[in-house]
Design an enzyme around this catalytic site. Structure first.
Site, PDB file in Angstrom:
ATOM      1  CB  CYS A 263       3.556  -1.545   4.634  1.00  0.00           C
ATOM      2  SG  CYS A 263       2.011  -2.454   4.656  1.00  0.00           S
TER       3      CYS A 263
ATOM      4  CD1 TRP B  19      -0.921   4.291   6.634  1.00  0.00           C
ATOM      5  CD2 TRP B  19      -1.698   2.291   6.789  1.00  0.00           C
ATOM      6  NE1 TRP B  19      -2.111   4.348   6.121  1.00  0.00           N
ATOM      7  CE2 TRP B  19      -2.540   3.145   6.373  1.00  0.00           C
ATOM      8  CE3 TRP B  19      -1.769   1.021   6.927  1.00  0.00           C
ATOM      9  CZ2 TRP B  19      -3.784   2.720   6.507  1.00  0.00           C
ATOM     10  CZ3 TRP B  19      -3.126   0.687   6.972  1.00  0.00           C
ATOM     11  CH2 TRP B  19      -4.125   1.254   6.680  1.00  0.00           C
ATOM     12  CG  HIS B  20      -0.890  -1.973   9.369  1.00  0.00           C
ATOM     13  ND1 HIS B  20      -0.242  -1.978   8.153  1.00  0.00           N
ATOM     14  CD2 HIS B  20      -2.110  -2.357   9.024  1.00  0.00           C
ATOM     15  CE1 HIS B  20      -0.626  -2.527   7.098  1.00  0.00           C
ATOM     16  NE2 HIS B  20      -1.975  -2.744   7.470  1.00  0.00           N
ATOM     17  N   GLY B  21       0.466   0.973  12.815  1.00  0.00           N
ATOM     18  CA  GLY B  21       0.536   1.626  14.128  1.00  0.00           C
ATOM     19  C   GLY B  21       1.846   1.907  14.617  1.00  0.00           C
TER      20      GLY B  21
ATOM     21  CG  PHE C  16      -4.269  -0.452  11.648  1.00  0.00           C
ATOM     22  CD1 PHE C  16      -3.474  -0.615  12.907  1.00  0.00           C
ATOM     23  CD2 PHE C  16      -4.937  -1.394  11.167  1.00  0.00           C
ATOM     24  CE1 PHE C  16      -3.385  -1.770  13.442  1.00  0.00           C
ATOM     25  CE2 PHE C  16      -4.709  -2.915  11.850  1.00  0.00           C
ATOM     26  CZ  PHE C  16      -4.327  -2.895  12.905  1.00  0.00           C
TER      27      PHE C  16
END
Lengths: 361, 456
Positions: B312, B315-317, B456
């Site tokens: 998770c 996934w954001h960066g 993102f």
């Protein structure tokens, strides 16, 4: 979501059609009337079909205020530069040179922005009488920057005013800033507010001379200590001659283009403003060498062009050796501005040299 | 095109919604028109990515057709690999290479907007297809499901079965004016959250994090930075999600809820049930549960949580700060699971304080440009750089921070107000319309602030 059904008995409490209609009518009528008012008032004096009113520069950002002044046909001469030449009063220049000056010097203007102002002025005055270029020689900055990254400042620059397209200006008027300036414009037109700048662009932005405090000025010039730093002169130059030769000053290309764009018959005055002498870099340091090279290349570009005069006041002189002539590192007082104008006219019109105040090329 | 831009609000939206209702009775025209409008919306940023988006849709849809004829698992695996390869290349290639190859010169790869969102949706579609949970969709419906502009760039992450079924419904069906009214209201209120709160919080956050990059912050500055960023990211992303849901309603579509007062959560598990709910749901259904979930004992559950939350974060960066942030949240959720397992009861207010403090603290890692800056800010927050209360950085709108804090913790959500509590009051309609125009005038003033989740 609890979307209700339309067969509610109480129509009033379930009148979503009325809600939607009210929302749409309010939003569209607000948009229409606000836009109409802005366009009619024409806050920046750029809309070609707005009603003729005695508008004045009311935006605090000169990049928005000054194009309208630059278009005014009563002027035949202009001052281009930064705040270091904003104290040149057009009235005094007019008297000395029998011209009609507009001061288009803009706070912190980058070389690119200055070139846009010159180009804009020339578009409406193809054969100007005199152009004064205030050229800040700042270490690794503005004209002497070693890269061309500084095209704009943090202050917005409205390219849409400076381009050839009159219609696209309409796209930039539906905003809070235009509405606010329109309000100020109305206040000015009805006598409740004074113009933010003079109608010839002049504005003495410095405090009254009676408020002058030499200690404060020295802090502005030299930093918190209020004294020049005790820099030691390196025994050897910090840059080799080859390194100096390889230096790049991209902004000087703008300078060359600007000079080319001005007609040969126009008198061109290149003015390098005075700065407190002890705030300048010590010889042999990298800063000193870069600055010297930038100045030399600039002079080399300009020198020899017809009707062109270069005044370099950034030397050790009775002006620069006296901190009391300056508010800070970049701004001398208004009396010095008047003195400089006097020396321009002495040299150009009477061929009188004021030895020791400037170098002339 | 940003939702919070004049061109979107004054031109794109009225023209698109207007024509959509003109074509309302002609299903095919309406659907293809909305696809076209959504591609214009997407291409306004960078038209070069339109072929990539269309190719991704074509490949996934073709695979689904093929799978129906030849139901080989390898087709699904191939499709998922294709989707993940896209995202890995565009989003993580430089990050991976920088960490694996010495003296690596990063490639000039531009991240296509929304790739993290539209690839996830298509992965979920393929997985559901394999599990036999996907009816046969028309190509135009599948296409529109992926590209429909309210959710294309930054979610909410929608499942095919939540949206595609709605395409068959007439936008003119019963409740039209109510949907339009509630949609316009929610869009306006979401926009207000973004422009009047989140963007103002940036005036506190940006100077403080910039100062942190050049030296340490005082104790007060560090807490201000963390709290203000907590507010900025919440109002930015929940505002965006509400605008998206509002836009959906304007088109007669109901998008899923994404936020439900996350800062009122009294545990980390609850926080993740209230924050970015559609992402949490996706990760739960397509990662955590397939990894075993809570079916194979506590140890396996903890490992599944840690892995899911680390992914998770990633996934954001593409950066270690995001990985660390995800891992930290994974640890916190795991600890929460252990407490729950052993029936440890924590008073609600203590639970809230612990949760809010932890979330605020870890937002620092999320926001910081690198681990060093995050470390420096967190050191200042725990007093390792002294307990100074002076504020040296030039910050603005400090007064808004307590208002935002109060509102985010105790306030009614705009979603709840717009979709449930609101009554059709004409004065409210006019007031909201004036608010909308005021914000539009503000938006015209200068530089637009992109939504945080666009990166993102």
């Amino acid at each position: 979501m609890s979307l209700s059904t339309s067969n509610s008995k109480n129509k009033k409490s379930n009148n979503w059609k009325g809600y939607w209609k009210n929302f749409l009518i309010t939003a569209s009528s607000c948009t229409f009337f606000i836009y109409l008012i802005i366009i009619l008032v024409d806050p920046f004096d750029t809309i070609f079909f707005s009603p003729p009113l005695d508008r004045a520069p009311m935006a605090t950002n000169q990049r928005f205020s000054y194009p309208a002044i630059a278009r005014n046909q009563k002027f035949d001469s202009a001052i281009i530069g930064t705040s270091s030449v904003r104290l040149f009063n057009p009235e005094i220049l007019n008297e000395k040179f029998s011209a009609n000056f507009v001061n288009l010097a803009v706070n912190s203007a980058t070389p690119y922005e200055q070139s846009r102002f010159l180009e804009y002025f020339l578009r409406f005055h193809p054969q100007p009488k005199i152009i004064i270029f205030g050229i800040d020689i700042k270490n690794q900055n503005k004209w002497c920057a070693l890269d061309n990254s500084e095209r704009f400042t943090e202050r917005e620059f409205p390219e849409w005013i400076f381009d050839d397209n009159l219609w696209n200006d309409l796209l930039y008027h539906f905003n809070g800033k235009a509405l606010e300036i329109a309000g100020r414009q109305v206040a000015q037109l009805t006598g409740f507010m004074k113009p933010r700048f003079g109608l010839d662009g002049f504005d003495n932005f410095t405090p009254d001379i009676s408020e002058y405090d030499i200690d404060k000025a020295r802090k502005n010039i030299y930093g918190a200590s209020g004294k020049p730093s005790q820099k030691e002169r390196p025994s050897n130059p910090e840059l080799s001659s080859e390194e100096i030769e390889n230096l790049q000053f991209p902004a000087l290309e703008f300078f060359e283009e600007m000079l080319k764009s001005v007609p040969e018959d126009t008198t061109k005055i290149i003015h390098i403003p005075p700065r407190p002498w002890l705030s300048q870099p010590v010889s042999n340091t990298k800063d000193y060498l870069v600055l010297g090279e930038c100045r030399a290349r600039m002079i080399n570009i300009a020198k020899g062009k017809p009707n062109l005069h270069i005044f370099d006041f950034s030397i050790n002189s009775p002006i620069t050796s006296e901190d009391g002539n300056f508010w800070d590192e970049w701004h001398h007082n208004i009396l010095i501005a008047e003195k400089i104008i006097e020396m321009f006219s002495d040299k150009i019109l009477k061929n009188i040299d004021n030895y020791g105040y400037f170098y002339y090329y | 095109m940003l939702f919070s831009s004049q061109i979107f609000i004054l031109l794109f939206l009225p023209v698109t919604v207007g024509l959509y209702y003109v074509f309302a009775k002609h299903d095919r025209v309406r659907i293809w028109f909305l696809i076209l409008a959504s591609l214009v919306f997407y291409g306004y940023w960078d038209y070069r990515f339109i072929p990539l988006l269309i190719a991704s849709i074509l490949i996934n849809y073709s695979l689904s057709l093929l799978y129906r004829k030849i139901p080989l698992k390898i087709l699904i695996i191939g499709g998922i690999t294709f989707n993940l390869s896209l995202i890995i290349f565009f989003k993580y290639f430089n990050f991976l290479a920088e960490n694996l190859v010495t003296d690596y010169q990063p490639w000039d790869i531009i991240l296509p907007l929304g790739i993290s969102f539209f690839t996830l949706q298509q992965v979920s579609y393929l997985v559901d297809l394999h599990k036999g949970r996907v009816p046969r969709y028309e190509f135009s419906h599948y296409f529109l499901y992926v590209v429909v502009f309210p959710h294309l760039i930054a979610g909410p992450i929608i499942r095919h079965n939540e949206l595609i079924a709605q395409f068959k419904l007439s936008p003119l069906r019963k409740g039209l004016h109510e949907r339009l009214s509630r949609g316009a209201t929610l869009f306006t209120l979401g926009l207000a959250k973004k422009v009047l709160i989140a963007d103002q919080m940036a005036l506190i956050v940006d100077p403080l994090f910039s100062a942190a990059s050049n030296g340490s912050l005082t104790f007060a500055e560090a807490w201000l930075a963390a709290l203000a960023y907590s507010m900025q990211i919440y109002f930015d992303f929940s505002g965006y999600s509400e605008m998206a849901i509002g836009l959906g309603l304007l088109l007669g579509l109901m998008l899923p809820v994404n936020f439900d007062r996350p800062y009122s959560a009294t545990s980390m598990r609850e926080f993740w049930r209230r924050w970015h709910m559609t992402l949490s749901r996706f990760l739960r259904d397509y990662l955590y549960i397939p990894l075993g979930g809570n079916r194979f004992g506590l140890t396996r559950q903890i490992l599944a949580v840690l892995f899911t939350m680390t992914i998770c974060g990633l996934w954001h960066g593409a950066g270690w700060t995001y990985v660390l942030w995800g891992f930290a949240h994974g640890l916190a959720v795991a600890v929460n699971n252990v407490w729950k397992k052993f029936s440890v009861e924590i008073p609600k207010n203590i639970g809230w304080l612990l949760t809010f403090t932890f979330v605020t603290f870890t937002w620092v890692i999320f926001r910081a440009e690198n681990i060093e800056v995050a470390n420096s800010v967190m050191n200042s927050m725990v007093g390792l750089s002294g307990l100074g209360f002076e504020i040296n950085a030039e910050i603005k709108r400090l007064w808004l921070l307590p208002v935002a804090l109060f509102f985010s913790i105790y306030g009614m959500t705009f979603l709840d107000f717009s979709l449930n509590k609101m009554k059709p009051n004409k004065y409210l309609a006019s007031g909201l319309a004036v608010l909308l125009i005021y914000i539009v005038l503000e938006l015209g003033k200068g530089q637009l602030n992109e939504f945080i989740y666009f990166q993102f």
